[in-house]
Design a protein around this motif. Structure first.
Motif, short mmCIF file in Angstrom:
data_model
loop_
_atom_site.label_atom_id
_atom_site.label_comp_id
_atom_site.label_asym_id
_atom_site.label_seq_id
_atom_site.Cartn_x
_atom_site.Cartn_y
_atom_site.Cartn_z
N GLU A 205 -18.73 96.26 22.36
CA GLU A 205 -19.96 96.12 23.10
C GLU A 205 -21.14 96.04 22.12
O GLU A 205 -21.16 96.72 21.11
CB GLU A 205 -20.13 97.32 24.05
CG GLU A 205 -21.03 96.97 25.20
CD GLU A 205 -20.92 97.97 26.35
OE1 GLU A 205 -19.99 98.81 26.36
OE2 GLU A 205 -21.80 97.90 27.22
N LYS A 207 -21.90 93.63 20.19
CA LYS A 207 -21.72 92.62 19.13
C LYS A 207 -21.83 91.21 19.71
O LYS A 207 -21.58 91.00 20.89
CB LYS A 207 -20.35 92.78 18.49
CG LYS A 207 -20.30 93.82 17.40
CD LYS A 207 -19.13 93.50 16.52
CE LYS A 207 -18.99 94.49 15.39
NZ LYS A 207 -17.69 94.34 14.72
N GLU A 208 -22.18 90.27 18.85
CA GLU A 208 -22.31 88.89 19.32
C GLU A 208 -21.44 87.95 18.52
O GLU A 208 -21.07 88.25 17.38
CB GLU A 208 -23.77 88.45 19.17
CG GLU A 208 -24.69 89.09 20.19
CD GLU A 208 -25.99 88.32 20.33
OE1 GLU A 208 -26.46 87.78 19.30
OE2 GLU A 208 -26.52 88.27 21.45
N THR A 210 -21.38 83.87 17.17
CA THR A 210 -22.15 82.63 17.09
C THR A 210 -21.15 81.51 17.24
O THR A 210 -20.15 81.46 16.53
CB THR A 210 -22.86 82.49 15.74
OG1 THR A 210 -23.69 83.64 15.58
CG2 THR A 210 -23.73 81.25 15.71
N GLN A 220 -25.62 81.85 20.66
CA GLN A 220 -25.24 83.26 20.47
C GLN A 220 -24.74 83.79 21.80
O GLN A 220 -25.42 83.66 22.82
CB GLN A 220 -26.47 84.09 20.09
CG GLN A 220 -27.16 83.69 18.82
CD GLN A 220 -26.52 84.34 17.63
OE1 GLN A 220 -25.87 83.67 16.83
NE2 GLN A 220 -26.65 85.67 17.52
N LEU A 221 -23.59 84.41 21.78
CA LEU A 221 -23.04 84.97 23.03
C LEU A 221 -22.48 86.35 22.74
O LEU A 221 -22.01 86.62 21.63
CB LEU A 221 -21.93 84.05 23.56
CG LEU A 221 -22.37 82.67 24.08
CD1 LEU A 221 -21.17 81.76 24.23
CD2 LEU A 221 -23.10 82.79 25.41
N PRO A 222 -22.51 87.26 23.74
CA PRO A 222 -21.94 88.59 23.53
C PRO A 222 -20.42 88.49 23.35
O PRO A 222 -19.77 87.65 23.99
CB PRO A 222 -22.28 89.34 24.82
CG PRO A 222 -22.55 88.28 25.83
CD PRO A 222 -23.07 87.09 25.09
N GLU A 223 -19.88 89.31 22.49
CA GLU A 223 -18.43 89.33 22.31
C GLU A 223 -17.74 89.69 23.61
O GLU A 223 -18.30 90.44 24.43
CB GLU A 223 -18.09 90.42 21.28
CG GLU A 223 -17.25 89.91 20.14
CD GLU A 223 -17.02 90.97 19.08
OE1 GLU A 223 -17.38 90.67 17.93
OE2 GLU A 223 -16.51 92.06 19.38
N ASN A 224 -16.54 89.18 23.81
CA ASN A 224 -15.80 89.56 25.01
C ASN A 224 -15.28 90.99 24.86
O ASN A 224 -14.69 91.34 23.83
CB ASN A 224 -14.61 88.63 25.25
CG ASN A 224 -13.76 89.12 26.39
OD1 ASN A 224 -14.26 89.32 27.51
ND2 ASN A 224 -12.48 89.36 26.12
N PRO A 266 -16.75 83.31 25.01
CA PRO A 266 -16.34 84.52 24.29
C PRO A 266 -14.88 84.91 24.57
O PRO A 266 -14.17 85.37 23.67
CB PRO A 266 -17.30 85.59 24.82
CG PRO A 266 -18.53 84.82 25.18
CD PRO A 266 -18.02 83.53 25.75
#
Ligand code: GLU
Length: 554
Positions: A205, A207-208, A210, A220-224, A266
């Protein structure tokens, strides 16, 4: 955490029938031997029986990208949702795309041809054995686990999450089956309870990632962090899991798909990573939008409100596939329009199509623009080409009327020549699509359905027409014929000389152009047509007299 040995045992309990390893599949579907620049693209529809403009739009992009440099474009059928499946959907897709000259090289619909099935099967429901090999391998490595949570349990957790205003979903401490002991998994399995297989997500949670999108650039997206479902209760994979495995094993290099999938990237990023696959390039396309008269804004084209979303619409009305292609390329690539203007006669396939230049924001579907393109493109075709196109369309969609329209080839060709302005100083651009063409020229074949209004009133009209018929001689050439119109004008108090009319309009009832218009509307039903003398000479005296007499006797 389970030990390595426990993971292996769990995998064996879950997939006792799976014998083939992931290495087996990797070897069976080797990297394709293609040139350096060649790309492999695919269309991966669900067989719902509805194929729309958006499908054609991305299929054209897929096809162009694959075929620019000798790559492969294939068809995969994502039929994991039995509820949405419709018989005949694959033929429908293939035929609809073929009409627009978009052909697959490989995939579903090729029958038994070995070469075109080399990376198959192409129906996801026939690939379950493959998915299970990879699922088993993930369990063996502690990256997936069975989850026995019931629907009620899941919705209870969701309610709780909503109440506490935290991210909803099955993750972290909410993932109740994530950290069970081997004995607990074993016991649940032995009880025969229904279960799904979930990813044991490694994401954190906050973390992102690229991610580079070929159209949108870096995103940029949040990590799954979700322990998403890989296999459903019936062992059938979810879209996510099947996508990763299929596009990997079919050796896709560019995934072009709807922008609604961007938010799932992600998940795919993590899946490709845990499965040890190299990610393909992705291009998430913009939605086709339309100007909404109600709101004055843009909105997505909708199946319910917009008949023009369906590809059937274009075939039924008889849009020429070439015109559609020009239009879609205009929407797809910002550079296309200029290129096409500079090279109007060049094969569209020579356009240097590129993913990077694809439209970033919603492409706006605009029927007027489409119609302008149709007018231009049809006016460039030869009269034989237009004739053949109309004939094919009419035989399919208007078989009864077609007999009449095509009874006299020379007559129809003369009409087309006239409406395409062949040989004229300025080419006419009247023709848009087949149905419209026959509405436009229907009067040659007795169609009375549409008539523009007479300006002068019926009585005046009749006087003019009676006088016109009196002096009409079919043998007159264009200028002799027109001089007679002028004579009618003089006799009835209209100006035969436009200059005199403009100088003193109050001296006249009107001008010779009113005379011509009265004749024109009587003969053709329309206030606007190409050269009237020519029309009369294609139509013949008899039909002309018939149509004028019909007005006189009305
Ligand atoms: N079956 C998916 C759909 O129809 C395909 C998306 C993709 O191209 O990966 O939306």
């Amino acid at each position: 955490m389970l030990t390595e040995i426990e993971n292996k045992k769990l995998a064996e309990l879950l997939f006792p029938e799976v014998e083939k390893t992931t290495e087996y599949w990797e070897e069976k579907f080797p990297y394709r031997k293609l040139g350096k620049k060649a790309e492999v693209t695919r269309m991966a529809p669900s067989p719902t029986g509805f194929i729309h403009l958006g499908n054609l739009y991305s299929a054209l992009a897929d096809e162009r990208i694959a075929h620019r440099h000798g790559g492969v474009f294939y068809l995969r059928i994502e039929d994991t949702d039995a509820k949405r499946k419709v018989d005949g959907a694959v033929d429908l897709i293939i035929n609809a795309l073929r009409y627009f000259n978009i052909e697959f090289d490989e995939g579903a619909g090729f029958g038994d041809d070995a070469e075109q099935n080399a990376y198959g099967p192409y129906y996801q429901t026939e690939r379950v054995e493959i998915y299970h090999s990879y699922a088993k391998s993930l369990v063996e490595r502690g990256l997936a686990y069975p989850c026995f949570a019931t629907e009620e349990e899941l919705s209870k957790v969701r309610e709780e999450q909503e109440e506490n205003k935290v991210l909803t979903g099955y993750y972290g401490k909410y993932a109740t089956w994530r950290d069970k002991t081997f004995a607990e998994y074993e016991e649940a399995l032995k009880s025969g309870a229904e279960h799904v297989l979930r990813l044991r997500s490694q994401g954190e949670e906050g973390k992102e990632i690229t991610f580079h999108d070929e159209i949108k650039g870096d995103v940029q997206l949040p990590e799954n962090i979700h322990d998403i479902v890989l296999l459903k209760k019936d062992g059938i994979p979810t879209y996510h899991f099947a996508h990763a495995i299929d596009d990997h094993l079919m050796r896709t290099t560019v995934v072009i798909r709807g922008g609604e999938w961007l938010a799932s990237v992600p998940i795919h990023y993590e899946l490709f990573h845990v499965l040890g696959f190299k990610m393909p390039k992705y291009a998430h396309t913009a939605h086709l939008m339309k100007f909404d008269e109600e709101t004055g804004g843009k909105r997505k084209l909708s199946k319910r409100k917009d008949p023009e979303l369906s590809l059937d619409f274009y075939r039924k009305d008889g849009y020429h596939p070439h015109c559609m292609k020009v239009y879609l390329l205009t929407l797809l690539n910002s550079h296309f329009e200029e290129w096409h203007e500079q090279h109007p006669d060049e094969d569209l396939n020579n356009f240097p199509f590129s993913v990077e230049n694809m439209s970033k924001s919603g492409a706006l579907f605009d029927k007027d623009k489409l119609h302008n393109i149709c007018k231009n493109e049809l006016s460039r075709l030869s009269e034989d080409e237009v004739y053949e196109f109309l004939k094919t369309w009419a035989e399919e969609f208007e078989p009864e009327k077609a007999k009449l329209w095509f009874a006299d080839e020379e007559k129809l060709k003369s009409i087309l020549r006239l409406y395409m302005g062949v040989g004229a100083k300025r080419r006419r651009k009247d023709l848009i699509f087949a149905k419209q063409v026959f509405e436009l020229i229907g009067y040659f074949f007795g169609d009375e359905s549409e008539k523009d209004e007479f300006k002068l009133g019926t009585e005046e009209e009749k006087k003019i027409l009676a006088e016109y018929l009196n002096t009409f001689d079919y043998a007159d050439d264009n200028s002799a014929w027109f001089n007679k119109l002028k004579a009618v004008a003089d006799k009835l108090g209209y100006a035969s000389d436009m200059k005199a009319y403009k100088a003193n309009p109050e001296d006249f009832k009107g001008s010779v152009s009113d005379i011509a218009e009265a004749v024109r509307i009587s003969v053709t039903g329309r206030a606007n047509t190409p050269d009237l003398w020519t029309i009369i000479h294609i139509m013949g005296e008899e039909q002309m007299r018939e149509r004028i007499n019909a007005v006189l006797n009305a």
